[in-house]
Scaffold this motif. Structure first.
Motif, PDB file in Angstrom:
ATOM      1  N   ARG A  15      36.185  33.468  38.354  1.00 40.16           N
ATOM      2  CA  ARG A  15      37.051  34.055  37.337  1.00 40.16           C
ATOM      3  C   ARG A  15      37.721  32.959  36.508  1.00 40.16           C
ATOM      4  NH1 ARG A  15      34.685  38.304  36.809  1.00 40.16           N
ATOM      5  NH2 ARG A  15      36.376  38.922  35.424  1.00 40.16           N
ATOM      6  N   SER A  16      38.204  33.309  35.342  1.00 44.30           N
ATOM      7  CA  SER A  16      38.789  32.339  34.418  1.00 44.30           C
ATOM      8  C   SER A  16      40.187  31.919  34.846  1.00 44.30           C
ATOM      9  CB  SER A  16      38.863  32.946  33.016  1.00 44.30           C
ATOM     10  OG  SER A  16      39.803  34.013  32.990  1.00 44.30           O
ATOM     11  N   THR A  17      40.644  30.811  34.231  1.00 45.46           N
ATOM     12  CA  THR A  17      42.014  30.348  34.470  1.00 45.46           C
ATOM     13  C   THR A  17      43.015  31.419  34.055  1.00 45.46           C
ATOM     14  OG1 THR A  17      41.331  28.065  34.075  1.00 45.46           O
ATOM     15  CG2 THR A  17      43.687  28.535  33.942  1.00 45.46           C
ATOM     16  N   ALA A  18      42.711  32.113  32.966  1.00 47.36           N
ATOM     17  CA  ALA A  18      43.610  33.183  32.503  1.00 47.36           C
ATOM     18  C   ALA A  18      43.721  34.285  33.546  1.00 47.36           C
ATOM     19  CB  ALA A  18      43.103  33.759  31.185  1.00 47.36           C
ATOM     20  N   SER A  19      42.598  34.638  34.195  1.00 54.34           N
ATOM     21  CA  SER A  19      42.621  35.668  35.245  1.00 54.34           C
ATOM     22  C   SER A  19      43.457  35.217  36.432  1.00 54.34           C
ATOM     23  CB  SER A  19      41.198  35.992  35.708  1.00 54.34           C
ATOM     24  OG  SER A  19      40.466  36.643  34.694  1.00 54.34           O
ATOM     25  N   VAL A  20      43.309  33.947  36.804  1.00 50.96           N
ATOM     26  CA  VAL A  20      44.080  33.402  37.931  1.00 50.96           C
ATOM     27  C   VAL A  20      45.574  33.488  37.643  1.00 50.96           C
ATOM     28  CG1 VAL A  20      44.585  31.313  39.272  1.00 50.96           C
ATOM     29  CG2 VAL A  20      42.215  31.880  38.698  1.00 50.96           C
ATOM     30  N   LEU A  68      49.203  39.557  42.892  1.00 53.06           N
ATOM     31  CA  LEU A  68      47.998  39.950  43.614  1.00 53.06           C
ATOM     32  C   LEU A  68      47.578  38.836  44.578  1.00 53.06           C
ATOM     33  CD1 LEU A  68      45.978  41.460  40.619  1.00 53.06           C
ATOM     34  CD2 LEU A  68      47.823  42.497  41.969  1.00 53.06           C
ATOM     35  N   THR A  69      46.950  39.217  45.670  1.00 54.65           N
ATOM     36  CA  THR A  69      46.548  38.257  46.702  1.00 54.65           C
ATOM     37  C   THR A  69      45.091  37.847  46.509  1.00 54.65           C
ATOM     38  OG1 THR A  69      48.082  39.267  48.289  1.00 54.65           O
ATOM     39  CG2 THR A  69      46.309  37.885  49.191  1.00 54.65           C
ATOM     40  N   PRO A  70      44.820  36.542  46.319  1.00 57.16           N
ATOM     41  CA  PRO A  70      43.440  36.117  46.097  1.00 57.16           C
ATOM     42  C   PRO A  70      42.635  36.048  47.390  1.00 57.16           C
ATOM     43  CG  PRO A  70      44.883  34.209  46.053  1.00 57.16           C
ATOM     44  CD  PRO A  70      45.767  35.415  46.224  1.00 57.16           C
ATOM     45  N   VAL A  71      41.345  36.377  47.297  1.00 58.13           N
ATOM     46  CA  VAL A  71      40.400  36.148  48.390  1.00 58.13           C
ATOM     47  C   VAL A  71      39.214  35.396  47.802  1.00 58.13           C
ATOM     48  CG1 VAL A  71      41.117  38.173  49.708  1.00 58.13           C
ATOM     49  CG2 VAL A  71      39.246  38.374  48.049  1.00 58.13           C
ATOM     50  N   ALA A  72      38.445  34.744  48.658  1.00 57.75           N
ATOM     51  CA  ALA A  72      37.403  33.839  48.185  1.00 57.75           C
ATOM     52  C   ALA A  72      36.130  34.545  47.747  1.00 57.75           C
ATOM     53  CB  ALA A  72      37.080  32.808  49.257  1.00 57.75           C
ATOM     54  N   THR A  73      35.803  35.670  48.370  1.00 54.90           N
ATOM     55  CA  THR A  73      34.513  36.304  48.091  1.00 54.90           C
ATOM     56  C   THR A  73      34.655  37.816  47.919  1.00 54.90           C
ATOM     57  OG1 THR A  73      33.997  36.690  50.421  1.00 54.90           O
ATOM     58  CG2 THR A  73      33.327  34.556  49.471  1.00 54.90           C
ATOM     59  N   THR A 112      45.060  48.992  52.039  1.00 56.36           N
ATOM     60  CA  THR A 112      44.789  47.733  51.351  1.00 56.36           C
ATOM     61  C   THR A 112      43.899  48.062  50.157  1.00 56.36           C
ATOM     62  OG1 THR A 112      44.945  46.421  53.372  1.00 56.36           O
ATOM     63  CG2 THR A 112      43.726  45.451  51.537  1.00 56.36           C
ATOM     64  N   VAL A 113      44.284  47.550  48.996  1.00 59.96           N
ATOM     65  CA  VAL A 113      43.594  47.866  47.747  1.00 59.96           C
ATOM     66  C   VAL A 113      42.944  46.607  47.189  1.00 59.96           C
ATOM     67  CG1 VAL A 113      43.893  48.696  45.366  1.00 59.96           C
ATOM     68  CG2 VAL A 113      45.178  49.759  47.242  1.00 59.96           C
ATOM     69  N   GLY A 114      41.720  46.746  46.676  1.00 59.61           N
ATOM     70  CA  GLY A 114      41.051  45.660  45.981  1.00 59.61           C
ATOM     71  C   GLY A 114      40.883  46.018  44.519  1.00 59.61           C
ATOM     72  N   ILE A 115      41.105  45.048  43.623  1.00 61.41           N
ATOM     73  CA  ILE A 115      40.943  45.299  42.191  1.00 61.41           C
ATOM     74  C   ILE A 115      39.801  44.447  41.652  1.00 61.41           C
ATOM     75  CG2 ILE A 115      42.767  43.600  41.627  1.00 61.41           C
ATOM     76  CD1 ILE A 115      41.963  46.780  39.590  1.00 61.41           C
ATOM     77  N   LEU A 116      38.902  45.108  40.937  1.00 62.94           N
ATOM     78  CA  LEU A 116      37.755  44.446  40.302  1.00 62.94           C
ATOM     79  C   LEU A 116      37.770  44.791  38.807  1.00 62.94           C
ATOM     80  CD1 LEU A 116      34.992  45.474  42.884  1.00 62.94           C
ATOM     81  CD2 LEU A 116      36.202  43.313  42.814  1.00 62.94           C
ATOM     82  N   HIS A 117      38.273  43.969  37.973  1.00 62.23           N
ATOM     83  CA  HIS A 117      38.870  42.650  38.108  1.00 62.23           C
ATOM     84  C   HIS A 117      40.193  42.673  37.376  1.00 62.23           C
ATOM     85  CE1 HIS A 117      35.403  40.632  39.902  1.00 62.23           C
ATOM     86  NE2 HIS A 117      34.623  41.311  39.080  1.00 62.23           N
ATOM     87  N   PRO A 118      41.085  41.720  37.617  1.00 64.13           N
ATOM     88  CA  PRO A 118      42.426  41.817  37.017  1.00 64.13           C
ATOM     89  C   PRO A 118      42.491  41.361  35.563  1.00 64.13           C
ATOM     90  CG  PRO A 118      42.309  39.900  38.454  1.00 64.13           C
ATOM     91  CD  PRO A 118      40.997  40.614  38.590  1.00 64.13           C
ATOM     92  N   GLY A 119      41.934  42.184  34.669  1.00 66.32           N
ATOM     93  CA  GLY A 119      42.160  41.981  33.235  1.00 66.32           C
ATOM     94  C   GLY A 119      43.542  42.502  32.880  1.00 66.32           C
ATOM     95  N   SER A 120      43.827  42.667  31.595  1.00 67.40           N
ATOM     96  CA  SER A 120      45.172  43.091  31.195  1.00 67.40           C
ATOM     97  C   SER A 120      45.514  44.464  31.753  1.00 67.40           C
ATOM     98  CB  SER A 120      45.291  43.093  29.671  1.00 67.40           C
ATOM     99  OG  SER A 120      44.310  43.928  29.094  1.00 67.40           O
ATOM    100  N   MET A 121      44.557  45.397  31.755  1.00 66.74           N
ATOM    101  CA  MET A 121      44.802  46.713  32.325  1.00 66.74           C
ATOM    102  C   MET A 121      44.716  46.665  33.852  1.00 66.74           C
ATOM    103  SD  MET A 121      45.537  49.939  31.897  1.00 66.74           S
ATOM    104  CE  MET A 121      45.152  50.471  30.215  1.00 66.74           C
ATOM    105  N   GLY A 122      43.661  46.047  34.379  1.00 65.48           N
ATOM    106  CA  GLY A 122      43.439  46.039  35.820  1.00 65.48           C
ATOM    107  C   GLY A 122      44.573  45.410  36.604  1.00 65.48           C
ATOM    108  N   ALA A 123      45.078  44.288  36.120  1.00 64.54           N
ATOM    109  CA  ALA A 123      46.152  43.602  36.835  1.00 64.54           C
ATOM    110  C   ALA A 123      47.431  44.436  36.848  1.00 64.54           C
ATOM    111  CB  ALA A 123      46.423  42.244  36.193  1.00 64.54           C
TER     112      ALA A 123
END
Length: 279
Positions: free
Chosen positions: A36-41, A49-54, A5-16
């Motif tokens: 995070r911003s609406t654009a990130s969502v 990608l799968t969102p988590v709350a914290t 299981t992988v976590g990404i901090l944070h999904p910008g244009s490269m990260g996502a």
């Protein structure tokens, strides 16, 4: 087969985009949507990608965490992760200098295994194939090679020393990105005297000249908010090696003139040059 299981901090244009490639060999790729911003969502949803709350939930569930954020935020983010005593593999893949990478490793290594990473190239979409350079413990870098095997993200291990991948990334960036800044200054100066077309014509007769690509100036302006801090990291690295950092600091100051152009995909060459000419 290892399917972490992988976590990404944070999904910008490269990260996502990198996280999306990791999904090919991972059981799940998580990201923390809080704050995070609406654009990130929207971007995270587009890349599956799968969102988590914290952050705590992301760290508890992740075997591998990849940090890809603006350079200024890298240490604060690592400090937050260290506070949760993360126990997996932490990939410090930001454009920061080797000394900062080593500080982050010391911060996290009582519990986590830190791998130094540096991405060279454009985000892995539309046929682009960047390389993720890695340095660190053999077992951990091997896991990352397997994670990206068969994807658009190529991997190359440089060695076991934390800081090697960061140094390579900044060494390349010091040429590539400063060259783009010099192009903007050269064409801006020529335009002020009405000879910009002649300058571009001269450059177009040579091979591999950035001066022959004036359309890239608008892209440089849109990325200046990220490139400027990266040039400061390069300057720090030069100074640490006993080399003069002033040119790179000047490049960062030049890029700061485009602070209002952040991620503006509609920016024209004329607009970018006009902004560059305003103090």
């Amino acid at each position: 087969m290892d399917q972490p299981t992988v976590g990404i901090l944070h999904p910008g244009s490269m990260g996502a985009a990198v996280a999306s490639c990791a999904a090919a060999n991972a059981s799940q790729v998580l990201w923390c949507e809080t704050g995070r911003s609406t654009a990130s969502v929207k971007r995270a949803a587009r890349f599956g990608l799968t969102p988590v709350a914290t952050l705590a939930e992301l760290l508890d569930r992740s075997d591998i965490v990849i940090s890809l954020c603006p350079p200024a935020a890298a240490e604060d983010l690592a400090r937050d992760v260290a506070g949760h005593r993360f126990v997996g593999v932490y990939v410090e893949a930001n454009a920061i200098n080797p000394e900062r990478t080593q500080r982050i490793a010391k911060l996290l290594e009582p519990t986590a295994t830190v791998v130094d990473g540096g991405v060279v190239g454009s985000p892995p979409i539309g046929g682009k194939t960047p390389t993720l350079y890695l340095s660190g413990a053999t077992e951990a870098t091997g896991r990352l090679e397997r994670l990206f095997a068969g994807t658009a993200v190529r991997t190359k291990v440089l060695g076991s020393e934390i800081g090697q991948a960061s140094a390579l990334k900044l060494s390349y960036a010091s040429f590539q990105k400063t060259s783009r800044v010099l192009v903007a200054l050269s064409i801006g100066m020529a335009r002020a005297h009405g000879v910009d077309h002649e300058l571009i014509d001269i450059a177009s007769r040579r091979t591999d000249s950035y001066l022959a690509e004036p359309e890239y100036i608008a892209k440089t302006a849109a990325r200046a908010w990220r490139w400027g801090p990266e040039m400061e990291e390069v300057a720090d690295t030069l100074a640490a090696a006993g080399l003069p950092p002033e040119m790179l600091r000047a490049a960062a100051t030049t890029l700061a003139r485009w602070k209002d152009a952040k991620d503006d995909s509609e920016l024209t060459l004329t607009d970018a040059l006009d902004q560059l000419a305003q103090p």
